[in-house]
Scaffold this active site. Sequence first.
Site, PDB file in Angstrom:
ATOM      1  N   SER A  94       0.820  -1.206   0.000  1.00 26.82           N
ATOM      2  CA  SER A  94       0.000   0.000   0.000  1.00 26.82           C
ATOM      3  C   SER A  94       0.861   1.266   0.000  1.00 26.82           C
ATOM      4  O   SER A  94       1.622   1.500  -0.922  1.00 26.82           O
ATOM      5  CB  SER A  94      -0.974  -0.045   1.188  1.00 26.82           C
ATOM      6  OG  SER A  94      -1.986   0.926   1.077  1.00 26.82           O
ATOM      7  N   ASP A 163     -10.160  -4.946  -4.764  1.00 20.83           N
ATOM      8  CA  ASP A 163      -9.533  -3.764  -4.171  1.00 20.83           C
ATOM      9  C   ASP A 163     -10.178  -2.512  -4.773  1.00 20.83           C
ATOM     10  O   ASP A 163     -10.148  -2.315  -5.992  1.00 20.83           O
ATOM     11  CB  ASP A 163      -8.035  -3.773  -4.456  1.00 20.83           C
ATOM     12  CG  ASP A 163      -7.273  -2.687  -3.714  1.00 20.83           C
ATOM     13  OD1 ASP A 163      -7.903  -1.710  -3.254  1.00 20.83           O
ATOM     14  OD2 ASP A 163      -6.049  -2.810  -3.595  1.00 20.83           O
ATOM     15  N   HIS A 190      -8.134  -4.897  -0.628  1.00 22.25           N
ATOM     16  CA  HIS A 190      -6.866  -4.208  -0.380  1.00 22.25           C
ATOM     17  C   HIS A 190      -6.144  -4.955   0.742  1.00 22.25           C
ATOM     18  O   HIS A 190      -6.096  -4.514   1.885  1.00 22.25           O
ATOM     19  CB  HIS A 190      -7.147  -2.752   0.007  1.00 22.25           C
ATOM     20  CG  HIS A 190      -5.935  -1.865  -0.077  1.00 22.25           C
ATOM     21  ND1 HIS A 190      -5.313  -1.559  -1.270  1.00 22.25           N
ATOM     22  CD2 HIS A 190      -5.236  -1.226   0.895  1.00 22.25           C
ATOM     23  CE1 HIS A 190      -4.290  -0.757  -1.033  1.00 22.25           C
ATOM     24  NE2 HIS A 190      -4.221  -0.549   0.270  1.00 22.25           N
TER      25      HIS A 190
END
Length: 219
Positions: A94, A163, A190
């Site tokens: 991320s 996601d 995610h």
Amino acid sequence: MHFLCLHGHGTSAAVFKTQTATIRYELGKHHTYDFVQGSHPAEMAPGLEAISNPNTQHYCYFQLDSPSDFINALDQLDKYMASEGPFDGVMAFSQGAGLAAMYIVRSHLDGKPPPFRCAVLLAPNHVYDPAAWLEQGVVQLFDVQAHGRPIKIPTALVYGEKDPWKDRSESVVGLCEENRVFVARHSGGHDVPGLVAKDSVPEAVKMIRRVIVMAGDTS
């Protein structure tokens, strides 16, 4: 291989260790990992209740609305690499994956050799143009048409089909040299395959092993 590991926004080094435990186990014991914690306190990211205590501190590497803060994060990473490196590869999730990609991009724009031999980017954030941020103070996506594909090292890019920000991962694929990027899409959101999307771990590990071999590590 010795990997630098960067966590996501609103998590921590300890959380990222847990998130990547299954992948690291499958990769085998001959790799080592250095988990680096962000310096900015942040609210816990959603969905971590099962693996992290909401009452403990969570972190990020930079504030999302601050270009100068992002540049500072790159500079801090530079200092960490100089004092604790070298690292053969980077494994990041991320915000950490976006930071890692941006660090590779900045090295390329500065005419320096790649800082890593390979990269494992898990659901990376957008990559922004460091020159635009530094020289003009503006937030601007890196322009592949103007600068080409700056990520030349073997790269495994892993993200979830559900996601909500998968377009960010797809945009990072476009920054990588075409014959050196290997994509694994998993069934989750995610997330890092392991605690969720367990059935996707073998494919993710396959892609990671591929870039490790391409980087020159045959162990």
